[in-house]
Design a protein around this motif. Structure first.
Motif, PDB file in Angstrom:
ATOM      1  N   VAL A 130       2.027  -6.634   4.302  1.00 56.64           N
ATOM      2  CA  VAL A 130       0.569  -6.729   4.207  1.00 56.64           C
ATOM      3  C   VAL A 130      -0.078  -5.383   4.522  1.00 56.64           C
ATOM      4  O   VAL A 130      -1.012  -4.949   3.836  1.00 56.64           O
ATOM      5  CB  VAL A 130       0.028  -7.827   5.145  1.00 56.64           C
ATOM      6  CG1 VAL A 130      -1.502  -7.798   5.173  1.00 56.64           C
ATOM      7  CG2 VAL A 130       0.514  -9.197   4.694  1.00 56.64           C
ATOM      8  N   LYS A 131       0.416  -4.694   5.537  1.00 56.96           N
ATOM      9  CA  LYS A 131      -0.157  -3.398   5.915  1.00 56.96           C
ATOM     10  C   LYS A 131       0.031  -2.359   4.812  1.00 56.96           C
ATOM     11  O   LYS A 131      -0.889  -1.594   4.501  1.00 56.96           O
ATOM     12  CB  LYS A 131       0.474  -2.913   7.218  1.00 56.96           C
ATOM     13  CG  LYS A 131       0.028  -3.707   8.443  1.00 56.96           C
ATOM     14  CD  LYS A 131       0.741  -3.223   9.699  1.00 56.96           C
ATOM     15  CE  LYS A 131       0.316  -4.054  10.911  1.00 56.96           C
ATOM     16  NZ  LYS A 131       1.039  -3.663  12.143  1.00 56.96           N
ATOM     17  N   ALA A 141      -8.257  -9.347   8.051  1.00 54.67           N
ATOM     18  CA  ALA A 141      -8.284  -8.412   9.174  1.00 54.67           C
ATOM     19  C   ALA A 141      -8.115  -6.975   8.704  1.00 54.67           C
ATOM     20  O   ALA A 141      -8.715  -6.044   9.252  1.00 54.67           O
ATOM     21  CB  ALA A 141      -7.191  -8.779  10.176  1.00 54.67           C
ATOM     22  N   CYS A 142      -7.301  -6.775   7.664  1.00 57.96           N
ATOM     23  CA  CYS A 142      -7.049  -5.426   7.161  1.00 57.96           C
ATOM     24  C   CYS A 142      -8.150  -4.925   6.231  1.00 57.96           C
ATOM     25  O   CYS A 142      -8.497  -3.742   6.242  1.00 57.96           O
ATOM     26  CB  CYS A 142      -5.711  -5.386   6.425  1.00 57.96           C
ATOM     27  SG  CYS A 142      -4.255  -5.601   7.468  1.00 57.96           S
ATOM     28  N   SER A 149      -5.766 -14.679   6.723  1.00 58.03           N
ATOM     29  CA  SER A 149      -6.226 -14.077   7.977  1.00 58.03           C
ATOM     30  C   SER A 149      -5.703 -12.648   8.132  1.00 58.03           C
ATOM     31  O   SER A 149      -6.420 -11.763   8.611  1.00 58.03           O
ATOM     32  CB  SER A 149      -5.796 -14.937   9.171  1.00 58.03           C
ATOM     33  OG  SER A 149      -4.382 -15.060   9.233  1.00 58.03           O
ATOM     34  N   GLU A 150      -4.464 -12.393   7.705  1.00 62.14           N
ATOM     35  CA  GLU A 150      -3.892 -11.046   7.796  1.00 62.14           C
ATOM     36  C   GLU A 150      -4.628 -10.081   6.865  1.00 62.14           C
ATOM     37  O   GLU A 150      -4.982  -8.956   7.254  1.00 62.14           O
ATOM     38  CB  GLU A 150      -2.410 -11.085   7.426  1.00 62.14           C
ATOM     39  CG  GLU A 150      -1.523 -11.846   8.402  1.00 62.14           C
ATOM     40  CD  GLU A 150      -1.117 -11.003   9.594  1.00 62.14           C
ATOM     41  OE1 GLU A 150      -1.323  -9.779   9.551  1.00 62.14           O
ATOM     42  OE2 GLU A 150      -0.599 -11.585  10.564  1.00 62.14           O
ATOM     43  N   THR A 172      -2.783 -20.046   3.390  1.00 63.87           N
ATOM     44  CA  THR A 172      -1.398 -19.741   3.740  1.00 63.87           C
ATOM     45  C   THR A 172      -0.486 -19.817   2.520  1.00 63.87           C
ATOM     46  O   THR A 172      -0.763 -20.523   1.555  1.00 63.87           O
ATOM     47  CB  THR A 172      -0.867 -20.734   4.796  1.00 63.87           C
ATOM     48  OG1 THR A 172      -1.093 -22.086   4.339  1.00 63.87           O
ATOM     49  CG2 THR A 172      -1.575 -20.535   6.134  1.00 63.87           C
ATOM     50  N   LEU A 196      -1.531 -15.575   5.236  1.00 64.01           N
ATOM     51  CA  LEU A 196      -1.886 -14.417   4.422  1.00 64.01           C
ATOM     52  C   LEU A 196      -3.376 -14.093   4.464  1.00 64.01           C
ATOM     53  O   LEU A 196      -3.768 -12.930   4.579  1.00 64.01           O
ATOM     54  CB  LEU A 196      -1.443 -14.640   2.975  1.00 64.01           C
ATOM     55  CG  LEU A 196      -1.745 -13.498   1.998  1.00 64.01           C
ATOM     56  CD1 LEU A 196      -1.059 -12.216   2.441  1.00 64.01           C
ATOM     57  CD2 LEU A 196      -1.329 -13.873   0.589  1.00 64.01           C
ATOM     58  N   GLU A 242       4.439  -8.835   7.932  1.00 62.48           N
ATOM     59  CA  GLU A 242       3.312  -8.053   8.457  1.00 62.48           C
ATOM     60  C   GLU A 242       3.330  -6.620   7.921  1.00 62.48           C
ATOM     61  O   GLU A 242       2.283  -6.049   7.578  1.00 62.48           O
ATOM     62  CB  GLU A 242       3.327  -8.040   9.991  1.00 62.48           C
ATOM     63  CG  GLU A 242       2.941  -9.352  10.645  1.00 62.48           C
ATOM     64  CD  GLU A 242       4.035 -10.402  10.572  1.00 62.48           C
ATOM     65  OE1 GLU A 242       5.218 -10.022  10.321  1.00 62.48           O
ATOM     66  OE2 GLU A 242       3.733 -11.589  10.744  1.00 62.48           O
TER      67      GLU A 242
END
Length: 326
Positions: free
Chosen positions: A45-46, A102-103, A98-99, A81, A96, A42
């Motif tokens: 990804v951020k 969202a960002c 969905s993450e 994924t 991946l 996480e």
């Protein structure tokens, strides 16, 4: 008026490369960050999305992002994924798409990293006029993708073309991070040739400048430069690696009957040192019906930009129905 771009992201075992690509294949910015240093998915990804957004906000306000394309080891398009990738620091099934969605706030498309490279080669590189070809990526691991009759073959569950994990040597093969022994990528990849170098150094007494370099500091570029200088250990490492790769590509030719096989990635940049033994043993091991019919080619996509272009092509050419399951 803002220029529309797609963000292309290539996730590798060592580093992640990203960039903004327009519909003509022009890259407007690119960057990279270390994949290996992030123990937490996480957080990775951020940081990745923050880096991309910083590029967009700093001097690149004229761009409008229409989507994100990602190539990643064991990336599964159908589920969005990454699943059980042996050369990434995170294990299991990673959501991946969905993450990232969202960002980033735009549509995100994911596929296997070699699939993305093959699509890039088809759209922007040397496979523009080809319907049947194979892409082999030689990075930290070994990836591969198959185009048949103009379509990318994904298979029933999205994992078709996993040449890196076919077995070269069974009982006494090298340990692979996937948990098995003797996988092809443990011999044929940037990591694989480093393992070969150290085995040769242990088994022989030949003088070699590579003896002074640690495993972590050794690179394929260093091995190539040593081969150019006539280093016998480096030359033997390329011969051995090419022999193995060529024999396995011969098997791939029997399965797929391609017009060409493209090599991409750090190890492929060794040029004749890897291409000549690979071609020799590929031809030596194919059935006569295939002799001298399959081209072995270097990717025409430029260095580090190749994977970014391939990933961005997932967005720009999603309407071409290049992706299929059989």
């Amino acid at each position: 008026m803002k220029r529309k771009v797609a963000i292309g992201i290539d996730i590798g075992g060592t580093s992640t490369k990203y960039g903004a690509v327009d519909e003509f294949g022009q890259i407007h910015f690119q960057g990279r960050l270390s994949t290996a240093k992030f123990g937490d998915f996480e957080t990775y990804v951020k940081v990745l999305t923050r880096n991309i957004q910083n590029e967009l906000e700093t001097g690149n306000q004229y761009m409008e992002v229409i989507g994100v394309g990602i190539g990643a080891p064991h990336g599964v398009r159908q589920r969005g994924t990454i699943e059980h990738a042996s050369n990434l620091p995170w294990k299991g099934v990673l959501p991946l798409v969905s993450e990232m969605k969202a960002c980033m706030g735009v549509d995100v498309t994911l596929t296997n990293d070699a699939n993305a490279a093959a699509i890039g080669e088809l759209i922007f590189g040397g496979a523009k006029d080809m319907k049947d070809f194979v892409m082999v990526t030689l990075g930290t691991g070994l990836g591969s993708a198959i185009f048949s009759n103009g379509k990318l073959v994904e298979g029933h569950d999205g994992f078709a073309g996993e040449l890196g994990h076919v077995t070269f040597e069974h009982e006494n093969g090298r340990y692979c991070r996937c948990g098995r022994r003797g996988c092809l990528e443990t011999y044929v990849s940037a990591t694989g040739i480093k393992r070969t170098i150290f085995k040769l150094l242990a088994d022989h007494f030949d003088d070699s400048e590579l003896r002074t370099i640690s495993f972590d500091n050794l690179s394929t570029h260093m091995i190539t430069e040593s081969a150019k200088a006539g280093d016998v250990v480096a030359l033997e490492a390329f011969r051995y690696t090419g022999q193995i790769l060529g024999s396995k590509l011969a098997e791939t030719i029997h399965h797929t009957n391609p017009e060409a096989i493209f090599l991409l990635g750090g190890l492929s940049q060794a040029g004749m040192f890897i291409f000549e033994p690979t071609k020799e043993h590929m031809e030596r091991n194919v059935h006569p019906v295939f002799n001298q019919k399959v081209q072995l080619l270097a990717s025409e996509l430029e260095g580090a930009s190749a994977s970014i272009l391939g990933a961005a092509a997932l967005v720009w050419h999603s309407d071409k129905e290049l992706l299929i399951s059989v």
